[in-house]
Every structure is written in C-alpha cells, then in structure tokens.
Design an enzyme around this catalytic site. Structure first.
Site, PDB file in Angstrom:
ATOM      1  N   GLY A 203       0.813  -1.208   0.000  1.00 58.85           N
ATOM      2  CA  GLY A 203       0.000   0.000   0.000  1.00 58.85           C
ATOM      3  C   GLY A 203       0.849   1.261   0.000  1.00 58.85           C
ATOM      4  CD  GLN A 204      -1.656   6.140  -1.799  1.00 61.20           C
ATOM      5  OE1 GLN A 204      -1.135   7.207  -2.102  1.00 61.20           O
ATOM      6  NE2 GLN A 204      -2.939   6.047  -1.533  1.00 61.20           N
TER       7      GLN A 204
ATOM      8  CB  THR B 183      -7.743   2.289   1.054  1.00 62.33           C
ATOM      9  OG1 THR B 183      -7.079   1.643  -0.042  1.00 62.33           O
ATOM     10  CG2 THR B 183      -6.954   2.075   2.333  1.00 62.33           C
TER      11      THR B 183
ATOM     12  CE1 TYR C  48       0.626   5.734  10.093  1.00 64.67           C
ATOM     13  CE2 TYR C  48       0.681   3.332  10.116  1.00 64.67           C
ATOM     14  CZ  TYR C  48       1.334   4.541  10.227  1.00 64.67           C
ATOM     15  OH  TYR C  48       2.679   4.573  10.491  1.00 64.67           O
TER      16      TYR C  48
ATOM     17  CB  THR D 287      -9.802   7.530   7.397  1.00 65.63           C
ATOM     18  OG1 THR D 287     -10.275   8.420   6.388  1.00 65.63           O
ATOM     19  CG2 THR D 287     -10.999   6.818   8.008  1.00 65.63           C
TER      20      THR D 287
ATOM     21  CE1 TYR E 123     -10.809   3.312   4.306  1.00 64.08           C
ATOM     22  CE2 TYR E 123     -11.476   5.622   4.400  1.00 64.08           C
ATOM     23  CZ  TYR E 123     -10.493   4.648   4.492  1.00 64.08           C
ATOM     24  OH  TYR E 123      -9.204   5.010   4.778  1.00 64.08           O
TER      25      TYR E 123
ATOM     26  CD1 TRP F 238      -9.058  14.018   2.061  1.00 64.44           C
ATOM     27  CD2 TRP F 238      -8.603  15.701   0.662  1.00 64.44           C
ATOM     28  NE1 TRP F 238     -10.193  14.768   1.937  1.00 64.44           N
ATOM     29  CE2 TRP F 238      -9.947  15.813   1.078  1.00 64.44           C
ATOM     30  CE3 TRP F 238      -8.085  16.653  -0.213  1.00 64.44           C
ATOM     31  CZ2 TRP F 238     -10.781  16.841   0.647  1.00 64.44           C
ATOM     32  CZ3 TRP F 238      -8.914  17.681  -0.636  1.00 64.44           C
ATOM     33  CH2 TRP F 238     -10.246  17.766  -0.222  1.00 64.44           C
TER      34      TRP F 238
END
Length: 292
Positions: free
Chosen positions: A10-11, A61, A98, A100, A124, A149
C-alpha cells in the site's frame, strides 16, 4: 527494536519500509504474507515474529467499492486491527495503526479535534472507526494516527489519477466543495519513524505514556479542485498534456456510491505538541513530490 510492518504494497506501507529501517529491525509483510481478510493466520504470524512493535497501515481503502463489500471491509478495517492489538498485548508489544478523516460527517467548519464526535457517512469510515474502537478496547499500548487525502507516487491515488487523465482528456471536472488536507504518504511514514525513534531507549515506557489517538495530516486546506489545480500548475510539459480545461463542480454533480464529508480538516496540534513535530503545508509538500 523488532518491528512487524503490514501492508507493504500500500501507499503508506511502501514508504514505511524505508523510513522504519532507520529505527529498528523491520519484518515487512505484504498481503501475500499477511492477509487481514484471513484472521486465522494473523495470530500465528505475530507469535512467530514476536515483534516489539507492530505498525499496521494495511487497510481496505477503496471507498466506493466498500459500499458493495461491507463484510470484507469490516474484516480488514474493523476486526483484524482488534486481533492484532490482542496479540500485541499478549506479547507486551506496542501498536501503531492508521485511520481516516472519514470517521467524521463533515458538518463542522473548524478542524476536527481527536475527541470530536465521530459520525461516519460511508462504509469505509464506519469500518475504520470500528478498528479504532477495537484497538482501544483491548488495552494495548497504541498510537492511532488519523490522516487524510493520502497520495503519493506509488499505488492508486488522486495525484496519479489526475496525471493520467491529463494525458487522456481535454477536460477534467473536479469536486470543489469538499475541503481537506492532501497528505503525502512519505510524510506520514517519515513522521511515524520520527515518533518511533523518540521511543528509544525504553519503548515500553514511551508507548505507555504516549498511548492514544492523534491526527496526522499536512497543514493548510484545499478542495479536490484546488488540489488538482496545484498539480497542473506545477506539472506536465505542454507537449505531454492533452488537458485544456479543469472545471470545478459540486458534489451532487459527481455522484458516487459512498458519501464523503464536505469538510474533513484535521487539527494536528496534539501530535505536534506531544512529539515536537511540525506538520508542513500541503502545497509545499506537493511541490517536493512533483519535483521527484
């Protein structure tokens, strides 16, 4: 310090592989090695590794797709983090997780504080909030870092989508009435590593004293249209760019399966004060990213 890192495809996980190497012995596991959709395997892997710290950026995500896959999203985002927390507590390890900005409903007009009322408006957000609550209920030493974001040069995100569309289309329409703070995945990873580095030489005492929920996002604010405009102001030579018009639109003009908050700016003063870290402005960070 032995660190078990999940979600390395993932990012944020991809960036964390590099930044955490400076603060510990990192065991990196992608979805092929540790799939949070398969709870039966989570416990055994953690017990085999015996980490001092588990860093969990792995998540479901795809916000719109989650509306049609609520059970899978809940397994990965809501249930698995609780299982990880239980195993961490059993080992006497700490956990970084993490979350959101989408745990909020967007009705506020000032940045959200960590203790503001949550009211997610999509699957989500609901599953990510369930993950937060599961971790808190276990009693493990944890840091939950809510961010917003997220974008970067790896994976699927708004920046890469805009860059691709600019080569394919003459006109792009972008929502201009949702407000937030674009946050670079590498910035999240670097701040995480700085926090972990502060835990030496006694990680147990550090995470016990700092345990809690924090907001981690870039400073400043913009809309998705403002984000796109900043991308195109600084990027793409004219001979590579087909795009001629960037048009601001309203949320109703771009219907999506998942509702998104109109305002999801996060107040990150608690994190800054607790760890002595400064959150850079989103526009300055974007210029760095585009220069890479």
């Amino acid at each position: 310090m032995k660190i078990l890192l999940t979600g390395t495809t993932g990012q944020v996980g991809w960036e964390l592989q590099r930044t955490l190497m400076t603060v510990g012995d990192v065991i990196s596991l992608g979805r092929n090695q540790l799939d949070l959709a398969k709870p039966d395997t989570i416990c055994q892997i953690i017990r085999d590794v015996k980490p001092d710290l588990i860093v969990n950026p792995a998540a479901y995500t795809v916000v719109d797709k989650a509306e049609s896959e609520p059970d899978l999203a809940m397994m990965i985002n809501g249930i698995a983090p609780g299982i990880i927390a239980e195993e961490a507590k059993r080992l006497g390890a700490a956990m970084i997780h993490y979350s959101t900005d989408y745990v909020f409903d967007g009705t506020k007009d000032t940045p959200y504080l960590e203790n503001d009322r949550t009211n997610p408006q999509n699957i989500y957000g609901k599953t990510k909030l369930a993950g937060e609550e599961a971790i808190k209920s276990v009693g493990v030493n944890y840091l939950i870092l809510r961010t917003s974001w997220v974008y970067g040069l790896h994976g699927k995100n708004f920046l890469l989508t805009m860059q691709r569309l600019a080569k394919e289309r003459e006109e792009i329409r972008v929502v201009d009435d949702q407000i937030g703070a674009p946050t670079w995945s590498r910035m999240i990873a670097e701040i995480t590593a700085q926090i972990v580095s502060q835990s030496q030489p006694n990680p147990s005492n550090f995470f016990a004293s700092k345990s809690g929920l924090y907001h981690l996002s870039a400073s400043g604010k913009t809309s998705w249209y403002g984000f796109a405009k900043a991308i195109f102001n600084d990027d793409f030579p004219n001979n590579e760019r087909k795009l001629q018009r960037l048009i601001p639109i309203t949320t109703p003009e771009y219907p999506t399966p998942a509702n998104r908050p109109a305002f999801s700016l996060l107040d990150h003063q608690k994190l800054s004060h607790t760890f002595g870290l400064v959150m850079p402005d989103w526009e300055q960070v974007l210029q760095l990213v585009l220069a890479i």
